[in-house]
Design an enzyme around this catalytic site. Structure first.
Site, short mmCIF file in Angstrom:
data_model
loop_
_atom_site.label_atom_id
_atom_site.label_comp_id
_atom_site.label_asym_id
_atom_site.label_seq_id
_atom_site.Cartn_x
_atom_site.Cartn_y
_atom_site.Cartn_z
N TYR A 142 0.86 -1.19 0.00
CA TYR A 142 0.00 0.00 0.00
C TYR A 142 0.89 1.23 0.00
CZ TYR A 142 -4.05 2.87 1.59
OH TYR A 142 -5.05 3.79 1.71
N LYS A 170 -1.55 -1.46 -3.99
CA LYS A 170 -2.61 -0.46 -3.99
C LYS A 170 -1.92 0.88 -4.14
CE LYS A 170 -6.35 1.71 -1.40
NZ LYS A 170 -7.10 1.83 -0.12
#
Length: 305
Positions: A142, A170
């Site tokens: 992330y 992400k």
């Protein structure tokens, strides 16, 4: 290694960064979570990301995180991918949460860059490798430097892609060039973490999205990618642009995405509940504006051409 094919989506294509419903008293609302998860899946999400930024992970306990994963797994069954946010500023704690997520029924873990301490890139890499080794679950990195203060630099991503369980990203870096560099040199599956990038990232080889707006318009977000996959790029563009006002209101106008999502879900009669401090709820004027934008999107962008 240079790849010219689109990476397979290890966690599905259209993922929702699901909010964590609370009761009016502020307790975890597992019944609401089950109902919301079932609705999201029924309206086009093939995966859910729990205990992430939109899920208010900084203010939920370790026990609540595991209970949420378990409850949602019961609600959606085994055919829906669940990715559990486990990232903290402490490598050891993050590893513990990864093992707990696996035990609770998660299919993968979302691991954010350690925040506040601002580690150097070598330390960032060591953190992710340690967490990837801590459980048997695949890892979605992330990258959100606007919140953590630290990038996962493209060269670090390329190095991390060599680990067999680090499979996805992400991307909230707002570095489109960097994302393309990693896409060109690895098999990492890139998921747009910013709703304004859903179509753009998908068009250059991204795997899909982890959408905040998906909480309130899951079918619309899925339809953007459906149209692109069908070769109707004009329709995909139209649907993406139609969603832009709501995307801006929920995530791009200074309002935390969680606050906007919960305010709008409440106005739609869906499970949400309050946000936890230090977040503050949206005021009536803001929730009215969000509802009006949502109504306009549903009216002006029907999902049949």
């Amino acid at each position: 290694m240079t790849s010219t094919r689109k990476p397979a989506p290890p966690f599905g294509r259209t993922l929702c960064a699901m909010i964590t419903p609370f009761t009016e008293g502020g307790a975890l609302d597992l019944g609401g979570a089950r109902r919301l998860a079932a609705r999201l899946v029924g309206e086009g999400c093939d995966g859910l990301v729990l205990n992430g930024t939109t899920g208010e992970s900084p203010t939920t306990t370790d026990t609540e995180k595991a209970e949420l994963v378990s409850a949602v797994r019961d609600a959606v069954g085994d055919g829906v991918t669940l990715v559990a946010g486990v990232g903290t500023s402490d490598t050891r704690h993050t590893a513990e949460l990864a093992r707990a997520a696996q035990k609770a029924g998660a299919d993968g873990v979302l691991v954010v860059t350690p925040y506040y301490s601002r580690p150097q890139q070598e330390a960032v890499a060591a953190h992710f490798l340690a967490v990837a080794d801590a459980s048997g679950l695949p890892v979605m990195l992330y990258d959100i430097p606007g919140r953590t203060g630290t990038r996962i630099e493209p060269d670090t991503m390329i190095r991390l892609a060599e680990h067999p369980r680090i499979v996805a990203v992400k991307d909230c870096s707002y570095d489109f060039l960097g994302a393309q560099k990693v896409l060109a040199q690895t098999e990492l599956a890139y998921y747009a973490g910013c709703d304004e990038h859903v179509l753009a990232l998908y068009a250059v080889g991204g795997a899909g999205c982890v959408s905040t707006v998906g909480n309130v318009a899951p079918a619309h977000i899925a339809a953007v990618l459906d149209a692109f996959d069908a070769g109707d790029t004009g329709r995909a563009r139209e649907l993406q642009l139609k969603a832009t006002p709501l995307i801006e209101a929920m995530s791009g106008a200074g309002l935390p995405g969680t606050v906007g999502a919960k305010a709008l879900l409440a106005r739609l009669g869906l499970p949400a509940g309050p946000v936890r401090a230090p977040l503050l709820p949206a005021d009536r004027e803001t929730s009215d504006a969000l509802l009006a934008l949502h109504t306009r999107l549903m009216t002006e962008a029907p999902l049949t051409p």
